[in-house]
Structures are given as C-alpha cells and as structure tokens.
Design an enzyme around this catalytic site. Structure first.
Site, PDB file in Angstrom:
ATOM      1  N   ALA A  90      40.064  20.780  55.729  1.00 49.98           N
ATOM      2  CA  ALA A  90      38.672  20.550  55.323  1.00 49.98           C
ATOM      3  C   ALA A  90      37.823  21.797  55.489  1.00 49.98           C
ATOM      4  O   ALA A  90      37.618  22.277  56.605  1.00 49.98           O
ATOM      5  CB  ALA A  90      38.070  19.411  56.151  1.00 49.98           C
ATOM      6  N   SER A 149      35.216  23.104  52.323  1.00 45.95           N
ATOM      7  CA  SER A 149      34.003  22.740  51.580  1.00 45.95           C
ATOM      8  C   SER A 149      33.552  21.327  51.950  1.00 45.95           C
ATOM      9  O   SER A 149      32.363  21.060  52.103  1.00 45.95           O
ATOM     10  CB  SER A 149      34.269  22.786  50.069  1.00 45.95           C
ATOM     11  OG  SER A 149      34.707  24.060  49.691  1.00 45.95           O
ATOM     12  N   PRO A 201      20.766  27.631  55.910  1.00 48.74           N
ATOM     13  CA  PRO A 201      19.963  28.595  55.141  1.00 48.74           C
ATOM     14  C   PRO A 201      19.995  30.000  55.754  1.00 48.74           C
ATOM     15  O   PRO A 201      20.141  30.992  55.040  1.00 48.74           O
ATOM     16  CB  PRO A 201      18.549  28.001  55.173  1.00 48.74           C
ATOM     17  CG  PRO A 201      18.797  26.520  55.291  1.00 48.74           C
ATOM     18  CD  PRO A 201      20.019  26.392  56.172  1.00 48.74           C
ATOM     19  N   GLU A 223      22.411  31.251  57.647  1.00 49.19           N
ATOM     20  CA  GLU A 223      23.758  31.802  57.447  1.00 49.19           C
ATOM     21  C   GLU A 223      23.882  32.356  56.022  1.00 49.19           C
ATOM     22  O   GLU A 223      24.417  33.442  55.801  1.00 49.19           O
ATOM     23  CB  GLU A 223      24.799  30.704  57.693  1.00 49.19           C
ATOM     24  CG  GLU A 223      26.213  31.212  57.578  1.00 49.19           C
ATOM     25  CD  GLU A 223      27.276  30.150  57.832  1.00 49.19           C
ATOM     26  OE1 GLU A 223      26.962  29.102  58.444  1.00 49.19           O
ATOM     27  OE2 GLU A 223      28.427  30.369  57.411  1.00 49.19           O
ATOM     28  N   ARG A 239      32.829  65.458  42.943  1.00 50.31           N
ATOM     29  CA  ARG A 239      34.146  65.620  42.339  1.00 50.31           C
ATOM     30  C   ARG A 239      34.030  66.070  40.877  1.00 50.31           C
ATOM     31  O   ARG A 239      33.128  65.664  40.156  1.00 50.31           O
ATOM     32  CB  ARG A 239      34.920  64.303  42.409  1.00 50.31           C
ATOM     33  CG  ARG A 239      36.359  64.444  41.938  1.00 50.31           C
ATOM     34  CD  ARG A 239      37.217  63.298  42.376  1.00 50.31           C
ATOM     35  NE  ARG A 239      38.528  63.347  41.773  1.00 50.31           N
ATOM     36  CZ  ARG A 239      39.563  63.976  42.309  1.00 50.31           C
ATOM     37  NH1 ARG A 239      39.422  64.608  43.463  1.00 50.31           N
ATOM     38  NH2 ARG A 239      40.739  63.979  41.710  1.00 50.31           N
ATOM     39  N   GLN A 251      28.872  60.777  30.427  1.00 52.43           N
ATOM     40  CA  GLN A 251      27.880  59.763  30.055  1.00 52.43           C
ATOM     41  C   GLN A 251      28.257  58.383  30.602  1.00 52.43           C
ATOM     42  O   GLN A 251      27.405  57.637  31.071  1.00 52.43           O
ATOM     43  CB  GLN A 251      27.733  59.695  28.533  1.00 52.43           C
ATOM     44  CG  GLN A 251      26.554  58.838  28.132  1.00 52.43           C
ATOM     45  CD  GLN A 251      26.512  58.601  26.638  1.00 52.43           C
ATOM     46  OE1 GLN A 251      27.490  58.145  26.046  1.00 52.43           O
ATOM     47  NE2 GLN A 251      25.387  58.926  26.032  1.00 52.43           N
ATOM     48  N   GLN A 271      35.852  51.992  40.767  1.00 53.94           N
ATOM     49  CA  GLN A 271      36.347  52.598  39.524  1.00 53.94           C
ATOM     50  C   GLN A 271      35.942  54.069  39.429  1.00 53.94           C
ATOM     51  O   GLN A 271      36.749  54.928  39.070  1.00 53.94           O
ATOM     52  CB  GLN A 271      35.795  51.804  38.323  1.00 53.94           C
ATOM     53  CG  GLN A 271      36.426  52.172  36.996  1.00 53.94           C
ATOM     54  CD  GLN A 271      37.899  51.767  36.914  1.00 53.94           C
ATOM     55  OE1 GLN A 271      38.374  50.928  37.680  1.00 53.94           O
ATOM     56  NE2 GLN A 271      38.630  52.398  36.012  1.00 53.94           N
ATOM     57  N   GLY A 290      30.116  28.661  52.657  1.00 54.99           N
ATOM     58  CA  GLY A 290      30.025  27.751  51.508  1.00 54.99           C
ATOM     59  C   GLY A 290      30.413  28.548  50.278  1.00 54.99           C
ATOM     60  O   GLY A 290      29.846  29.628  50.023  1.00 54.99           O
TER      61      GLY A 290
END
Ligand SMILES: Cc1cc2nc3c(=O)[nH]c(=O)nc-3n(C[C@H](O)[C@H](O)[C@H](O)COP(=O)(O)OP(=O)(O)OC[C@H]3O[C@@H](n4cnc5c(N)ncnc54)[C@H](O)[C@@H]3O)c2cc1C
Length: 387
Positions: free
Chosen positions: A135, A137, A246, A248, A274, A285, A342, A370
C-alpha cells in the site's frame, strides 16, 4: 527574473548556510555519502549546531521557531542543492518537513519536550513511515496494526521505502488502530530505536539520492506506550497525515525549482566552457534556444513556487493547490534537467557531474509525496466537484 520574497533575515541566514556548505559539503563528503548510502551523523550534528535543521521547532524547545515561514527552509534547499548535494537536502527535508512537523503541530507537550530539542540538534533523526509493500498511493490499505493492550499498543507489520529509514532514531508510524478503512481507523505512533521487535531492514538501492538512506522497517509485537500516540488521541492518524501533506508537497515543489535552477546554472557554465567545431557549445543556435527555454521555465517555476510559499506563510495553501504545484513543478524540473543532461553530452551521464545526480534524484519527485497521477486526481476531483 529577480525574486523578491526574501528579506535581510533570509539573506543573512543564507550566509550561514553557505558557511556550512563551505566547511562540510565538499566533493569528498558527497562521494562518501554516496558510497555509504547515508549521511553520517557527524554532518547532521554539525547542521544542528549551525542551525540548519529544526527550523520550525519552537524556540522554547531549542529550535529556530520559524513555524510558518518556510522561506528559511527554501534557502537551505536552494544552497544545498546548488552545491550538488541533493542527498543532504533530502536528509534535511525528511527531518524538517516529514518528521518534526508532526511533533510541532500535533504532538503533546510531553512529546514536544522529549523529542524536539534533540531533533533540532540532530541527535535524534526522524522518519515518517506510511508506505507498505502492499500500500502506497492507497494508504488506507495499510496492514500494520497497533492493538490496544494494557498501557499501550502492540504493533505488527512492515513498512517500505522509508527515507532516513536506516539512520532514524524515531519513526512517526502510520498504523491501524481500528477496523475497516474509515479515516478514524488509523493513528500515528512514535516508534523508537531499541524498542523490542523493531528492526531496520535492508537499505534499498536506488537510482538517485544515492547518499540518503531509504529502508524497509519491520515490527513484531513492538510494545509502544500510550504516551507515544501522536497528539494523545486515537483515530486521528489519517487527519494528521492530511494536515501535513500540503507542506510535504510544497517542499518537493521547492526542491524541484531549486534543482531546475541549479541544473540551468550548471548547464550555462558548462556550455560556455566547452568547445566543439571551434566554437563554444553555447554559441550553437540549438544550445542557445534550449537554454532560453530552460531559463523561462526556471523563472516560471520560481514565480509559482514563491507565490505558494507566501500562501503557506499566510496559512492559505490548500491541499489542492499543494498537489497542483507538486506535479507541475516536478515535471518542469524533469524537462529542465533532461535538457541540461543533453547539453552536457556524455559528461551529463556521469554521476561525478552534479547534473547527472540531480537528474537521477529528480525522477522520484514525480513518484513520492503522492504520485503525480494522485496529485492530478486530487486537483481534478475538486474541479469536478467530486469527493
Ligand atoms: C526514494 C523513495 C523515498 C520514499 N520515502 C518515503 C517515506 O519517507 N515515507 C513513506 O511513507 N513513503 C515513502 N516513499 C513511498 C512513496 O510515497 C510511494 O512509493 C508512492 O506514494 C507510490 O506508492 P506505490 O509505490 O505503492 O505505488 P502504487 O500506489 O502501487 O502506484 C503504482 C502506479 O499506479 C498509479 N496509481 C495508483 N493509484 C492510482 C489512481 N487512483 N489513479 C491513477 N493512477 C494510480 C500510481 O500513480 C503509479 O504510477 C518513498 C518512495 C521512494 C521511491
């Protein structure tokens, strides 16, 4: 965009946090925490000494007394995450946002006096144990029981995925004290290290937050005295959890914004440094456009998070608003960090680099506190007028 939620007290406090980081959050320390899978107690004690934990603990119990002003916690998170130490930020968060609030806001005077002073110093590390193997959720599906006996309760059951679960001295534990799954069938009890029948199980191997322990816990006929019932009233556990959720969720949104900001900053610095094809990576770009997107997302994150911080301070952050910002912020965080990885190329995949660690840490932000599906459920039920 410039943020305007801090005053000179917050900025002075930031100076203290930076001093602490300079002394204790070295690359060597981060590597050690990651290798050992936990934050060492000496660091937690040093954080207590420096006043970085126990921020909401009232001054009479040795804390900073920042009951509703979560901006000081935000300063801690921003700086620790920017230092590449997500695991330390996680350990501080469990102490201050998941364990301490149950005592500060809901504990009896005796419970506060017994535990809070040592939680503020780091002598007592707390954890919150709700989730079980069967258990997560669906919290009302828990099976851990606390049966009334003379002078207290006998607790039986098991918990899993408990952050700080290996190092915790005191566990705020969600148990069944009644039949069925009505809200009043549940209570929160304080389970202490050393109680007979209480075992800290194995540390779980995670993809992220490598330096912060997450563990299973088991309880076999653990006798918990009546005075360890949070607030002293049986059947209040579910309501008590709802009261703190709230905060948390706000704390996860803050961590998400702080990690997105850090990821953005690391990426700008890296791509300026770099080169490829005789140019800086940031001169392509594609890089500039990606960085523009990241920058806008980070600005939007802070605008939203800062608004929520002020609402929390004014006791106006509803459960639905906290759920909304939790799912939205953690998903934007994920996009920003993914773009950052990336642009770091292969180095973005190497955990020596903070961007890689932050990316791995971020994945669980969409799962714990949650899941984001449950967050959308909470938000949409209110919109639909559905209970
Ligand atoms: C690193 C880490 C640290 C954690 N720390 C703690 C801690 O300190 N204390 C603690 O108590 N717990 C902790 N947790 C547990 C965490 O809160 C749960 O994992 C989380 O709530 C999900 O529960 P579950 O894992 O049982 O998933 P499940 O509930 O089994 O969910 C599986 C999937 O089904 C989806 N789902 C479930 N119900 C619905 C629904 N009604 N509608 C739509 N989709 C649904 C979920 O969103 C998810 O995608 C931690 C977990 C991790 C990984």
């Amino acid at each position: 965009m410039e943020r305007d939620i801090y005053d000179e007290d917050h900025e002075a406090f930031r100076g203290l946090v930076k001093d602490f980081i300079g002394r204790y959050v070295t690359n060597e320390a981060i590597e050690r925490w990651n290798a050992e899978g936990e934050i060492d107690r000496a660091t937690m004690l040093a954080a207590g000494e420096a006043g970085l934990i126990g921020l909401s603990v009232p001054e009479e119990f040795g804390g900073a007394g920042m009951l509703q002003d979560y901006r000081f916690r935000t300063v801690v998170m921003e700086e620790v995450i920017a230092a590449g130490a997500g695991s330390l930020a996680g350990a501080f968060g469990i102490q201050d946002d998941l364990a301490v609030p149950y005592l500060v806001h809901m504990g009896t005077q005796e419970q506060k006096a017994k535990w809070l002073p040592r939680m503020a110093t780091g002598e007592v590390i707390g954890a919150l144990a709700m989730t079980e193997p069967g258990a997560g959720s669906d919290l009302r599906g828990i099976k851990t029981t606390a049966k009334k006996v003379d002078g207290g309760y006998l607790v039986n059951g098991a918990k899993t995925f408990i952050s700080s679960g290996k190092t915790a001295d005191l566990v705020v534990t969600f148990v069944k004290t009644g039949e069925g799954n009505r809200p009043d069938a549940f209570s929160l009890v304080l389970i202490e290290n050393g109680m007979e029948g209480f075992e800290h199980g194995k540390k779980l191997h995670k993809m992220g937050f490598q330096g912060h322990d997450t563990a299973e816990l088991s309880f076999t006929d653990v006798f918990v005295p009546e005075e360890n019932l949070i607030g002293g009233t049986e059947g209040m556990g579910f309501v008590q959890l709802m009261m703190n959720l709230p905060l948390e969720r706000l704390s996860i949104a803050v961590a998400a914004a702080a990690a997105a900001q850090a990821g953005y900053d690391w990426t700008v610095a890296y791509t300026k440094d770099r080169e490829a094809f005789g140019e800086r990576i940031i001169d392509f770009q594609n890089t500039r456009f990606t960085i523009a997107d990241m920058s806008a997302t980070v600005d939007a994150l802070w605008a939203y998070v800062d608004r929520a911080l002020l609402a929390y301070k004014d006791k106006k952050l509803s459960a639905e608003e906290a759920a909304k910002i939790k799912f939205w912020a953690t998903e934007r965080e994920w996009e920003v960090l993914d773009a950052g990885v990336q642009l770091h190329g292969g180095y973005g995949y190497i955990t020596e680099y903070p961007i890689a660690r932050a990316f791995l840490d971020a994945r669980v932000h969409r799962i714990y506190g949650g899941t984001n599906e449950i967050m959308r459920d909470i938000v949409s039920r209110q919109i639909a007028g559905k209970r």
